[in-house]
Design a protein around this motif. Structure first.
Motif, PDB file in Angstrom:
ATOM      1  N   ARG A  96      -0.462 -54.212 -40.499  1.00  0.00           N
ATOM      2  CA  ARG A  96       0.487 -54.847 -39.580  1.00  0.00           C
ATOM      3  C   ARG A  96      -0.187 -55.974 -38.795  1.00  0.00           C
ATOM      4  O   ARG A  96      -1.360 -55.865 -38.424  1.00  0.00           O
ATOM      5  N   PRO A  97       0.559 -57.033 -38.489  1.00  0.00           N
ATOM      6  CA  PRO A  97       0.014 -58.110 -37.658  1.00  0.00           C
ATOM      7  C   PRO A  97      -0.374 -57.576 -36.274  1.00  0.00           C
ATOM      8  O   PRO A  97       0.222 -56.612 -35.769  1.00  0.00           O
ATOM      9  N   GLU A  98      -1.339 -58.226 -35.671  1.00  0.00           N
ATOM     10  CA  GLU A  98      -1.861 -57.775 -34.376  1.00  0.00           C
ATOM     11  C   GLU A  98      -0.771 -57.703 -33.309  1.00  0.00           C
ATOM     12  O   GLU A  98      -0.772 -56.794 -32.477  1.00  0.00           O
ATOM     13  N   ALA A  99       0.176 -58.642 -33.323  1.00  0.00           N
ATOM     14  CA  ALA A  99       1.262 -58.617 -32.330  1.00  0.00           C
ATOM     15  C   ALA A  99       2.097 -57.350 -32.472  1.00  0.00           C
ATOM     16  O   ALA A  99       2.512 -56.754 -31.473  1.00  0.00           O
ATOM     17  N   ASP A 100       2.321 -56.900 -33.698  1.00  0.00           N
ATOM     18  CA  ASP A 100       3.083 -55.669 -33.926  1.00  0.00           C
ATOM     19  C   ASP A 100       2.298 -54.447 -33.435  1.00  0.00           C
ATOM     20  O   ASP A 100       2.877 -53.509 -32.878  1.00  0.00           O
ATOM     21  N   VAL A 101       0.998 -54.466 -33.673  1.00  0.00           N
ATOM     22  CA  VAL A 101       0.151 -53.356 -33.230  1.00  0.00           C
ATOM     23  C   VAL A 101       0.182 -53.272 -31.708  1.00  0.00           C
ATOM     24  O   VAL A 101       0.353 -52.197 -31.132  1.00  0.00           O
ATOM     25  N   LEU A 102       0.024 -54.414 -31.062  1.00  0.00           N
ATOM     26  CA  LEU A 102       0.048 -54.464 -29.604  1.00  0.00           C
ATOM     27  C   LEU A 102       1.391 -53.979 -29.059  1.00  0.00           C
ATOM     28  O   LEU A 102       1.432 -53.219 -28.087  1.00  0.00           O
ATOM     29  N   ALA A 103       2.481 -54.372 -29.711  1.00  0.00           N
ATOM     30  CA  ALA A 103       3.807 -53.941 -29.265  1.00  0.00           C
ATOM     31  C   ALA A 103       3.972 -52.424 -29.414  1.00  0.00           C
ATOM     32  O   ALA A 103       4.621 -51.787 -28.584  1.00  0.00           O
ATOM     33  N   ARG A 104       3.373 -51.842 -30.456  1.00  0.00           N
ATOM     34  CA  ARG A 104       3.532 -50.403 -30.676  1.00  0.00           C
ATOM     35  C   ARG A 104       2.671 -49.569 -29.745  1.00  0.00           C
ATOM     36  O   ARG A 104       3.144 -48.612 -29.146  1.00  0.00           O
ATOM     37  N   ILE A 105       1.372 -49.920 -29.611  1.00  0.00           N
ATOM     38  CA  ILE A 105       0.478 -49.044 -28.839  1.00  0.00           C
ATOM     39  C   ILE A 105       0.265 -49.503 -27.399  1.00  0.00           C
ATOM     40  O   ILE A 105      -0.159 -48.718 -26.566  1.00  0.00           O
ATOM     41  N   GLY A 106       0.513 -50.765 -27.118  1.00  0.00           N
ATOM     42  CA  GLY A 106       0.355 -51.285 -25.766  1.00  0.00           C
ATOM     43  C   GLY A 106      -1.034 -51.841 -25.502  1.00  0.00           C
ATOM     44  O   GLY A 106      -2.022 -51.469 -26.153  1.00  0.00           O
ATOM     45  N   ALA A 107      -1.100 -52.734 -24.540  1.00  0.00           N
ATOM     46  CA  ALA A 107      -2.349 -53.424 -24.213  1.00  0.00           C
ATOM     47  C   ALA A 107      -3.427 -52.467 -23.705  1.00  0.00           C
ATOM     48  O   ALA A 107      -4.611 -52.625 -24.020  1.00  0.00           O
ATOM     49  N   GLN A 108      -3.036 -51.465 -22.925  1.00  0.00           N
ATOM     50  CA  GLN A 108      -4.036 -50.540 -22.375  1.00  0.00           C
ATOM     51  C   GLN A 108      -4.692 -49.715 -23.473  1.00  0.00           C
ATOM     52  O   GLN A 108      -5.900 -49.501 -23.465  1.00  0.00           O
ATOM     53  N   ALA A 109      -3.895 -49.243 -24.432  1.00  0.00           N
ATOM     54  CA  ALA A 109      -4.458 -48.454 -25.537  1.00  0.00           C
ATOM     55  C   ALA A 109      -5.422 -49.297 -26.369  1.00  0.00           C
ATOM     56  O   ALA A 109      -6.484 -48.819 -26.780  1.00  0.00           O
ATOM     57  N   LEU A 110      -5.067 -50.559 -26.592  1.00  0.00           N
ATOM     58  CA  LEU A 110      -5.958 -51.437 -27.345  1.00  0.00           C
ATOM     59  C   LEU A 110      -7.230 -51.726 -26.554  1.00  0.00           C
ATOM     60  O   LEU A 110      -8.331 -51.719 -27.110  1.00  0.00           O
ATOM     61  N   ALA A 111      -7.103 -51.927 -25.247  1.00  0.00           N
ATOM     62  CA  ALA A 111      -8.280 -52.138 -24.395  1.00  0.00           C
ATOM     63  C   ALA A 111      -9.162 -50.899 -24.367  1.00  0.00           C
ATOM     64  O   ALA A 111     -10.398 -50.997 -24.420  1.00  0.00           O
ATOM     65  N   ASP A 112      -8.551 -49.724 -24.296  1.00  0.00           N
ATOM     66  CA  ASP A 112      -9.331 -48.479 -24.302  1.00  0.00           C
ATOM     67  C   ASP A 112     -10.115 -48.328 -25.601  1.00  0.00           C
ATOM     68  O   ASP A 112     -11.248 -47.843 -25.599  1.00  0.00           O
ATOM     69  N   TRP A 113      -9.523 -48.736 -26.719  1.00  0.00           N
ATOM     70  CA  TRP A 113     -10.215 -48.687 -28.006  1.00  0.00           C
ATOM     71  C   TRP A 113     -11.384 -49.673 -28.014  1.00  0.00           C
ATOM     72  O   TRP A 113     -12.503 -49.329 -28.375  1.00  0.00           O
ATOM     73  N   GLU A 114     -11.125 -50.891 -27.599  1.00  0.00           N
ATOM     74  CA  GLU A 114     -12.154 -51.939 -27.639  1.00  0.00           C
ATOM     75  C   GLU A 114     -13.298 -51.661 -26.666  1.00  0.00           C
ATOM     76  O   GLU A 114     -14.448 -51.932 -26.981  1.00  0.00           O
TER      77      GLU A 114
END
Length: 194
Positions: A96-114
Motif C-alpha cells: 500500500r502507498p505510504e499515505a494509505d498506511v498513514l491513514a490506516r494506522i495514524g501518525a502516532q503509530a508510525l512514529a512509535d514504530w520509527e
C-alpha cells in the motif's frame, strides 16, 4: 576486534514510482538505481580491503542481488541467507502507498514504530525473536568483518538489541558495529552511503 556491517539493499522503486510498504511477502528485484547502489557498495567494500569473514543476506531477491554485487566486487562468495535478516510483514499495509498506511494506522503509530520499534496494529513482527537473533550473532566468536545485507525493517532490530533506539537505514546505506573481544558492541556509524 570484529566488525559488523549492516547493509540495506538497493532501491526497489524507480524515482518516478509511488513508493509502497513492501515487506516479506513481496519479493521484488532491484531497479536500475538499486543495482547502481549495490555496485557502489561493492566498490566501496572492495576499496576498504577489509578481512571479510562472512557475507550473509536476507532470503529476499533484493538483498541477494545487493549481496551478489558486493561479492563480485570483493571476491568473497556469499555465505548464505538468514530468515531473521528478512523484511518484516506489513500485514494489511503490504503493497500500500505510504499515505494509505498513514491513514490506516495514524501518525502516532508510525512514529512509535520509527522511534521506538513498537509494532503497528496488524503488522506481523516477532520483535523478541529478531532481537534474540541479533544478540546471538553479536555473541559469536571470531575476527574480521561480517557483512549482513538486509532491509530497513530488519536492521532496526540490531540497534534495539543493543538497547539503542531504532534509526532508519536508507537504501544502499550501511551501519557499522565494532565488537570487542570481551563482547562489548559499539555503534561506529549508521546510515552512511558510499
Amino acid at each position: 576486534m570484529r566488525h559488523l556491517f549492516i547493509i540495506r539493499h538497493g532501491n526497489t522503486f524507480a524515482s518516478s514510482a509511488q513508493a509502497c510498504r513492501i515487506g516479506s511477502r513481496t519479493d521484488i528485484p532491484l531497479v536500475e538505481s538499486g543495482h547502481a547502489q549495490a555496485e557502489r557498495l561493492g566498490t566501496w567494500f572492495a576499496q576498504q580491503a577489509l578481512p571479510i569473514h562472512r557475507l550473509f543476506s536476507s532470503p529476499l531477491l533484493r538483498a541477494r542481488q545487493t549481496a551478489a554485487a558486493i561479492a563480485a566486487a570483493t571476491g568473497h562468495a556469499q555465505d548464505g541467507t538468514h530468515d531473521w535478516l528478512g523484511e518484516i510483514d506489513h500485514g494489511p499495509d503490504e503493497g500500500r502507498p505510504e499515505a494509505d498506511v498513514l491513514a490506516r494506522i495514524g501518525a502516532q503509530a508510525l512514529a512509535d514504530w520509527e522511534e521506538q520499534g513498537i509494532v503497528p496494529d496488524g503488522w506481523i513482527v516477532d520483535a523478541q525473536t529478531r532481537i534474540a537473533a541479533w544478540r546471538a550473532f553479536f555473541a559469536q566468536a571470531g575476527e574480521g568483518t561480517d557483512l549482513l545485507v538486509t532491509s530497513n525493517g530488519a536492521a532496526r532490530f540490531a540497534l534495539l538489541a543493543l538497547g539503542l533506539p531504532p534509526r532508519r537505514l536508507r537504501t544502499g546505506a550501511f551501519g557499522e558495529l565494532a565488537i570487542a573481544p570481551d563482547g562489548n558492541v559499539t555503534l561506529v556509524r549508521w546510515d552512511e552511503r558510499p
